[in-house]
Design a protein around this motif. Structure first.
Motif, short mmCIF file in Angstrom:
data_model
loop_
_atom_site.label_atom_id
_atom_site.label_comp_id
_atom_site.label_asym_id
_atom_site.label_seq_id
_atom_site.Cartn_x
_atom_site.Cartn_y
_atom_site.Cartn_z
N GLU A 194 0.83 -1.20 0.00
CA GLU A 194 0.00 0.00 0.00
C GLU A 194 0.86 1.25 0.00
OE1 GLU A 194 -3.69 2.00 2.53
OE2 GLU A 194 -2.55 0.33 3.37
N MET A 198 -1.61 5.25 -4.16
CA MET A 198 -2.78 4.42 -4.47
C MET A 198 -4.06 5.07 -3.96
SD MET A 198 -1.37 0.63 -3.52
CE MET A 198 -0.03 -0.15 -4.43
N ARG A 199 -4.03 5.52 -2.74
CA ARG A 199 -5.22 6.19 -2.17
C ARG A 199 -5.55 7.45 -2.97
NH1 ARG A 199 -6.81 4.67 3.18
NH2 ARG A 199 -6.03 2.55 3.52
N GLY A 283 -5.82 1.14 -4.57
CA GLY A 283 -6.26 2.14 -3.60
C GLY A 283 -7.67 1.87 -3.12
#
Length: 392
Positions: A194, A198-199, A283
């Motif tokens: 992560e 991605m978010r 994400g």
């Protein structure tokens, strides 16, 4: 070991089977298995990605059955160079073409490859019973009697991706009598770690989504139970608004998708974000509270396992063939029946769970992925099973 994979299409748009081949080949190569793929794509077709293995494109076959004399000729010339041929999928000419080629070269060649057929869920009785598949079911019955039964029963083994698929295959057609039926499993690679990017990529495509959301990521298709999910979520929202948003990620360029958008138009907590890929897709997985797929039928469900690999609990149905593994390990929720009422009841239960409990279930989902669905481990089982078949 020289291994030939046979599939109708390696286009990424053709579905999960082509992706399953791309997932497993790098791991097979690391185990000293050399891989080629032959398919019925146009010779000049561009997949939009680069494969690090040989893909022989023979050209499109005729009709939806993909009848191809060119493929039969290719088999006759090339089969001697392989130890094993694995046919991925059934109901098209490739499967019967191998059967005919093996039968013919037996007369002139002493070295013959072992033939493995992997139906990838295509022997599931759902496809013969679904109300909207009557004509396709009749076609399958005819093709089964004329070609598929011969090919499957003549193969050295039939490989299945999970125990449920193996068991269901026995119930679908008369005359099903393979020499060996073996559950070899299937897996996906580890997801990328992560990252904030991605978010951000997901947020850019879904600016109105709240931080707390449930995720449906799949094709927007009647088989996926998306209509029932939207109806159940709408009902739940009428009783309480303090629940996670619902994000629906999938292609929206179809009449059915337009119908689903209309079904959700009065609920501002439902967000259609289109098809996600790359960083935006990961994400979406990493940011969700839970992954939801109340499908009428899935053999494996790559997206389900991707969510599990991202430490997310999953809501599925007993129509998804990996439900036993998920239920046994308590890494999600399995609907006993598929209805608006049953989905709504399960959503209500999920919504009341403490965050700590959701995270615990997510950690168990990750462990189940590592133990049962990691392609690295499943590739070792696959190769070991192939070696046992070769020795027979």
């Amino acid at each position: 070991m020289q291994l030939l994979h046979v599939i109708s299409s390696m286009s990424p748009l053709s579905g999960g089977t082509s992706q399953a081949i791309r997932n497993i080949i790098p791991n097979l190569e690391s185990l000293n298995v050399k891989n080629d793929v032959v398919c019925l794509d146009a010779i000049d077709q561009d997949y939009g990605l680069k494969d690090n293995f040989n893909v022989y494109k023979i050209g499109k076959g005729k009709t939806s059955y993909q009848y191809s004399p060119s493929l039969a000729d290719w088999f006759l010339k090339k089969l001697q160079y392989y130890d094993v041929v694995v046919v991925h999928g059934i109901w098209q000419y490739a499967n019967y073409g191998i059967y005919k080629a093996i039968k013919k070269v037996k007369k002139s060649q002493s070295k013959l490859p072992k033939v493995i057929i992997m139906p990838h869920g295509m022997l599931d009785p759902y496809f013969q019973k679904a109300a909207d598949r009557k004509w396709k079911a009749l076609r399958n019955e005819i093709v089964w009697r004329l070609t598929e039964k011969k090919a499957i029963n003549a193969a050295d083994a039939v490989f299945f991706t999970c125990e449920e698929e193996l068991n269901l295959a026995r119930t679908t057609f008369r005359g099903y009598n393979p020499k060996m039926a073996i559950n070899v499993g299937i897996g996906i690679p580890n997801p990328p770690a992560e990252t904030a990017e991605m978010r951000s990529a997901f947020k850019l495509l879904s600016p109105s989504v709240q931080n707390n959301y449930w995720l449906f990521l799949s094709r927007i298709h009647p088989k996926k139970g998306i209509d029932l999910l939207i109806a159940a979520y709408n009902n739940f929202c009428l009783k309480t608004r303090n629940i996670p948003d619902l994000v629906i990620a999938g292609p929206t360029n179809s009449l059915y998708a337009e119908e689903m958008i209309a079904l959700a138009k009065d609920n501002s907590k439902i967000h259609f974000v289109g098809m996600l890929s790359g960083k935006a897709k990961w994400g979406a997985f990493y940011g969700c509270q839970a992954y939801l797929l109340p499908s009428h039928q899935e053999n494996f469900g790559i997206a389900i396992v991707e969510a599990m690999a991202c430490e997310k609990p999953v809501l599925i149905t007993k129509n998804i063939n990996i439900w036993r593994e998920i239920k046994a390990d308590n890494c999600g929720w399995v609907l006993e029946e598929l209805s608006v009422a049953s989905i709504e009841q399960q959503l209500q239960e999920i919504a009341t769970l403490p965050v700590a409990k959701l995270k615990q279930t997510g950690r168990q989902a990750k462990q189940t992925f590592e133990d049962k669905f990691n392609v690295r481990n499943q590739s070792k089982i696959f190769v070991s099973t192939l070696n046992n078949v070769i020795k027979l």
